[in-house]
Design an enzyme around this catalytic site. Structure first.
Site, PDB file in Angstrom:
ATOM      1  N   GLU A 234      15.181 -48.516 -12.954  1.00  0.00           N
ATOM      2  CA  GLU A 234      16.178 -48.506 -11.889  1.00  0.00           C
ATOM      3  C   GLU A 234      17.448 -47.749 -12.262  1.00  0.00           C
ATOM      4  OE1 GLU A 234      16.253 -52.144  -9.613  1.00  0.00           O
ATOM      5  OE2 GLU A 234      18.319 -51.758  -9.057  1.00  0.00           O
ATOM      6  N   ARG A 238      14.602 -46.326  -7.727  1.00  0.00           N
ATOM      7  CA  ARG A 238      14.059 -47.688  -7.600  1.00  0.00           C
ATOM      8  C   ARG A 238      14.968 -48.598  -6.791  1.00  0.00           C
ATOM      9  NH1 ARG A 238      10.777 -51.318 -12.092  1.00  0.00           N
ATOM     10  NH2 ARG A 238      10.543 -53.140 -10.769  1.00  0.00           N
ATOM     11  N   ASN A 242      15.836 -52.263  -3.014  1.00  0.00           N
ATOM     12  CA  ASN A 242      16.809 -53.308  -2.713  1.00  0.00           C
ATOM     13  C   ASN A 242      17.235 -53.296  -1.252  1.00  0.00           C
ATOM     14  OD1 ASN A 242      16.859 -54.184  -5.392  1.00  0.00           O
ATOM     15  ND2 ASN A 242      18.314 -52.564  -5.932  1.00  0.00           N
ATOM     16  N   HIS A 245      18.316 -56.351   0.511  1.00  0.00           N
ATOM     17  CA  HIS A 245      18.452 -57.400  -0.510  1.00  0.00           C
ATOM     18  C   HIS A 245      19.896 -57.736  -0.859  1.00  0.00           C
ATOM     19  CE1 HIS A 245      14.191 -56.883  -0.853  1.00  0.00           C
ATOM     20  NE2 HIS A 245      14.098 -57.753  -1.822  1.00  0.00           N
ATOM     21  N   HIS A 249      20.415 -61.470  -0.776  1.00  0.00           N
ATOM     22  CA  HIS A 249      20.774 -62.292  -1.942  1.00  0.00           C
ATOM     23  C   HIS A 249      22.009 -63.132  -1.660  1.00  0.00           C
ATOM     24  CE1 HIS A 249      18.554 -59.411  -4.895  1.00  0.00           C
ATOM     25  NE2 HIS A 249      17.778 -60.397  -4.502  1.00  0.00           N
TER      26      HIS A 249
END
Lengths: 353, 353
Positions: A234, A238, A242, A245, A249
């Site tokens: 990442e 990558r 997310n 996210h 999160h």
């Protein structure tokens, strides 16, 4: 056909087969003679015997360890107990750990494999949709601290991932839907054709049509494998994974991981990330509407409860991916190009409230 | 002149300088803006203020964490506490952990750096001879379980190692000698000229002659760096560094890590490994006698207490490096060629008793 996660010396296959065939298929990619199968007390009932029999039929020595089901088990204390069991069972540097279960089992087993004797082999045998399309692929392993999720971990690629789609028959419906959120994510961030396929076949997926599920899982793994193959740790691309996210999160943390499943929070996060992209004129109103419609079709939520903005903001700035308190969102444009964007609190507020 | 541990993208310098210059020298190899310095309550008294001042003088933000001195601190519980402190202090993926102290501090700090957010930067500032010539170089980090030492860990290379030889002035004599065992090891396994130099200068080293110490540390680090550069994760050659350690570890474990320091156990282990090599006619009687003489000159033990052979054997077969219960010794011949040898219990018994 298996998929391959291309990582040079650390390349590995994602094998689609019955659990009964797992032992035979693993002989192709694992040199170990001894396995420690880690699972939870929920999955144990359904598949532990099968996997042990399959491994033993190939001459592997098999020992097992069962942890309580649920996120509460993903701690350093549970990891320590598993490490002590590995030692007691006489696992050495040539042994292999197999994770049989969902994301919690995969993450903690991977952490144990990454740290036992400074790293031994491991394989993932995911039994939830979320684990099959996301957490079992890519080598991210971790445990939680009381203060933060996935904060202690490593990059430790498995030697193989074994996916038996039939295990989803024993999965609660809410857990199926949480996996679908990640499946939808792949369509949004990477593949217009897959997005359209999902729109057509969402009912089939929800009805546990095995052929439809198999296709959706394969295509999801293909996309994840391609991204991980390009950026294992990442450093760049990558981070597109997310998408949805960052806010997701924050919503999970705000509600103490009790109100939303991971996929539900990600679904809401995808809606608002898309709204930011819409406001920035990165995507069309039509694409935004399609995203919203597909998420609803999967039975996933698209709005969140009325939390004070300061609390949301506080969680956003303390995210593991935040940088010097700056909030980073993964966004995509209409053509599925990834943009890692710093979002000012005012912009977030205007979209969220 | 600095030394370089050549590991491609993970290459790093071993920098010989005053602690006061550490901050300035680290600006060359660390991009972080924030440091968490971990030390123990013994080293804290001597050097923590100096290192903090040196880092702060370069504009780094510095936070500190002090653990109790001693092997008892090298646990998963202490690691968890440090990880929680890192989180509380707001360390992010761009932050750096600095280990100031001996092997325990270096190993646990490295483990924390290896696992915090799946790995952040770290630097080693070793203040014992053992750490300066051995544990700070090479990226092996670990914590203990109650049942076994260094059983939970990772390979996580530092960004730099800072060696200030003057820190040895505050080191107890027994700790100096324990480091000399590893120094002697390098002469035995790799460099006849260095072995002879040690024979001539052992008194200077014991008298804390700074120039002699500096040379001995540099040459030791050079040899370790060369070996680690060729075999980072101990697939082959790196195992030569275990010379004297197989029996050494067994003696430490047999006495609950209380009777012998690590170096004392390794010294005895080197004597018996040499005896096995002598019996196998791999080395001459003269070389064997020279090894024994040099170890004695350093004030290190050459024989061990009268433990029952079965107890010794039991510890040898449960060693982390044992393989399917077979006992592996690192041996060298007269020309410093490394041989990884499986030793039968009868052969060990005949040499030890």
């Amino acid at each position: 056909m298996d998929l391959i996660v291309e990582l040079g010396k650390r390349s590995y296959p994602i094998i689609f087969c019955d659990i009964d065939e797992a032992g035979q298929r693993l002989t192709e990619c694992v040199k170990s003679k001894k396995f420690m199968v880690i699972t939870d007390d929920n999955v144990e009932k359904y598949y532990l015997k099968d996997i042990c029999r399959s491994l033993e039929s190939q001459g592997y020595e098999v020992v097992t360890s069962v942890i309580p089901a649920g996120e509460e088990s993903k701690t350093m204390e549970t990891a320590k107990g598993l490490l002590q069991q590995a030692l007691k069972y006489g696992l050495d540097r040539t042994s292999c750990i197999a994770a049989l279960g969902g994301g919690v089992v995969g993450d903690i087993s991977g952490f144990v494999a990454a740290t036992y004797m400074r790293g031994i082999d491991f394989v993932q045998i995911p039994t939830t949709l979320l684990a099959q399309v996301d957490s079992s692929v890519g080598g991210k392993v971790a445990v939680n601290l009381p203060e933060a999720k996935n904060i202690v971990g490593a990059f430790h690629q498995p030697r193989a991932v074994i996916v038996d789609v039939k295990t989803l028959k024993t999965l609660p419906e809410r857990e199926l839907k949480t996996g679908l959120a990640e499946v939808i994510k792949y369509g949004v961030i990477r593949d217009k054709g897959f997005f359209q396929w999902l729109d057509i076949h969402m009912e089939d997926l929800l009805a546990l049509d095995m052929e439809a599920l198999k296709y959706a899982i394969k295509r999801s793994c293909e996309i994840k494998a391609e991204i991980v193959g390009q950026d294992e740790t990442e450093q760049g691309l990558r981070a597109v994974l997310n998408f949805g996210h960052t806010l997701g999160h924050a919503l999970e943390a705000l509600t103490d991981y009790k109100k939303y499943t991971h996929g539900e929070a990600v679904a809401i996060g995808m809606v608002y990330a898309s709204k930011i992209a819409l406001n920035r004129k990165m995507i069309s109103q039509q694409f935004y509407d399609e995203i919203l419609k597909l998420i609803k079709k999967a039975g996933l939520p698209t709005v969140f409860d009325d939390f004070p903005f300061e609390e949301v903001l506080n969680k956003l700035t303390s995210d593991k991916k935040a940088y010097n308190g700056r909030i980073i969102f993964a966004l995509v444009d209409e053509n599925r190009n990834f943009i890692k964007a710093e979002i000012h609190p005012d912009e977030i507020k205007s979209v969220l409230y």
